[in-house]
Enzyme design. Structure first.
Site, PDB file in Angstrom:
ATOM      1  N   HIS A  94      -3.653   4.296   4.504  1.00 50.29           N
ATOM      2  CA  HIS A  94      -4.812   3.321   4.690  1.00 50.29           C
ATOM      3  C   HIS A  94      -6.296   3.694   4.206  1.00 50.29           C
ATOM      4  CE1 HIS A  94      -7.447  -0.086   6.373  1.00 50.29           C
ATOM      5  NE2 HIS A  94      -8.028   0.946   6.993  1.00 50.29           N
ATOM      6  N   TYR A 133       4.150   6.023  11.179  1.00 47.43           N
ATOM      7  CA  TYR A 133       4.437   4.720  11.490  1.00 47.43           C
ATOM      8  C   TYR A 133       5.455   3.891  10.541  1.00 47.43           C
ATOM      9  CZ  TYR A 133       0.336   3.568   8.684  1.00 47.43           C
ATOM     10  OH  TYR A 133      -0.672   3.690   7.650  1.00 47.43           O
ATOM     11  N   ARG A 177       0.957  -1.072  -0.055  1.00 46.73           N
ATOM     12  CA  ARG A 177      -0.003  -0.009   0.025  1.00 46.73           C
ATOM     13  C   ARG A 177       1.011   1.343  -0.035  1.00 46.73           C
ATOM     14  NH1 ARG A 177      -1.474   2.570   4.530  1.00 46.73           N
ATOM     15  NH2 ARG A 177      -1.495   1.056   5.968  1.00 46.73           N
TER      16      ARG A 177
END
Length: 392
Positions: free
Chosen positions: A282, A291, A278
């Site tokens: 998200h 993160y 990805r």
């Protein structure tokens, strides 16, 4: 337009094509047919399943990926401009969605998560319907039976149960269509997915479990989800599995055809792990820089699914300026159509929230609608109130 001329054939269940990948045990090798540099790699088992893919069809697969990336970037822009409440980007996962989506037959039925807009494009979804729910104009995006694809499932993993149940219905009908369900790496830790795998294995249901391992379940890396390859989890349920390079459109196409053929010929379910990444957040409400290491993103950018097909087309002498201009024009046209459809969606009426909840009248819902109608009526007619205010 790409069409599946092989018809999921080549071999039948139990033939050599169905030996591709490991059917138990651990340590699946990652199947790759196109390297990140655009080199075509031969594979004795998987090559059989894409031998019909002509240069023209390879160009069509490339076009599909370019178009859905353009859809994705346009929808992201619409969200940033306040036209959509939220958007789940698919950036980086184009090969997984196009390669699998173009392997399907019209009578196969798809059960997806909220990220498979590329698969919806392959199924022929109306472009406005892709963004309808994200604009807040409808409870769901489209009529599932017009394109044989259920509306996106927000509950993580629930669609795998729906797909397994539908596949058992296919068995009862004696048909040879297949249910295909899409989910991410994080969903494999959900109870729904594991229950679906149990039922699919027990009843040998004609369902394909397509896991897009994009490395992150929101902020949780896949190494915390599982200490073994996700494809190896299927062995515990007695389900054969494959592990393919999810950024390789031909490897994904071949694997999906193998799984579909097995299901059509009574071989039961298959688990496919498409290893991809990805590239974006998200959803547009997420900040992956909090993160995710920038170096990781850079490493995966070098494996871009579109760039590698473009490099292959260059090697084959198929990438002309006219061809690229035509594809870009197609992508821009699609983006304009989706944007116009989104912005011009009519505002829903307050009582529209009760439409399409149940297929037949329901006294419980009708009672709620009656209560809500009387609540709205207590405010009077907004038009009359405005007129009275103006007179005063």
């Amino acid at each position: 337009m790409f069409t599946d001329e092989l018809g999921q054939g080549g071999t039948t269940a139990g033939g050599p094509g169905n030996g591709a990948g490991h059917h138990g045990g651990t340590g699946h090798s990652l199947v790759q047919l196109i390297t990140p540099a655009g080199e075509r790699v031969s594979h004795p088992e998987y090559d059989l399943w894409i031998q019909d893919v002509s240069d023209e069809q390879l160009c069509s697969l490339y076009e599909d990926m370019v178009v859905i990336r353009r859809i994705d970037t346009e929808a992201t822009a619409l969200q940033r401009q306040g036209e959509l409440a939220l958007w789940p980007p698919l950036l980086g996962q184009e090969a997984s969605q196009i390669g699998s989506g173009r392997a399907l037959r019209e009578d196969d039925f798809v059960f997806s998560s909220y990220r498979e807009n590329g698969v919806a494009y392959c199924r022929g979804v109306d472009l406005t319907d892709i963004v309808r729910v994200w604009r807040g104009n409808a409870s769901s995006g489209w009529d599932p039976y017009t394109i044989n694809m259920a509306t996106p499932q927000i509950i993580i993993g629930a669609q795998t149960l729906h797909a397994t149940g539908y596949a058992m219905g296919i068995q009862n009908d004696g048909a040879d269509s297949v249910a295909v369900t899409y989910f991410g790496d994080g969903a494999t830790s959900e109870g729904d997915v594991n229950e679906a795998l149990v039922f699919a294995a027990s009843f040998q249901a004609p369902v394909v479990f397509f896991c897009q391992n994009n490395q992150w379940a929101i902020s949780e890396p896949v190494r915390l989800q599982s200490h073994i390859q996700l494809a190896d989890r299927a062995a515990g349920f007695g389900i054969p599995s494959m592990r393919v390079d999810g950024n390789d459109v031909l490897a994904v196409l071949a694997a999906t055809r193998i799984a579909l053929d097995r299901a059509r010929h009574g071989g039961g379910p298959t688990f496919i792990e498409a290893v991809t990444y990805r590239m974006g957040p998200h959803t547009t409400a997420d900040d992956p820089t909090r993160y995710r290491d920038a170096n990781e993103l850079e490493d995966w950018a070098a494996k871009d699914p579109i760039d590698r097909v473009k490099a292959l087309l260059e090697r084959k002498g198929l990438l002309s300026q006219d061809f690229e201009a035509r594809i870009q024009a197609k992508a821009d046209t699609v983006a304009r159509e989706m944007r116009a459809g989104c912005i011009n969606l009519p505002e829903p009426e307050p009582l529209d929230i009760f439409k399409h909840v149940y297929s037949t009248p329901n006294s419980w819902l009708e009672r709620q609608q009656d209560h809500y109608s009387r609540y709205l009526a207590s405010f009077g007619d907004p038009a009359e109130a405005t007129s009275e205010e103006g007179a005063r």
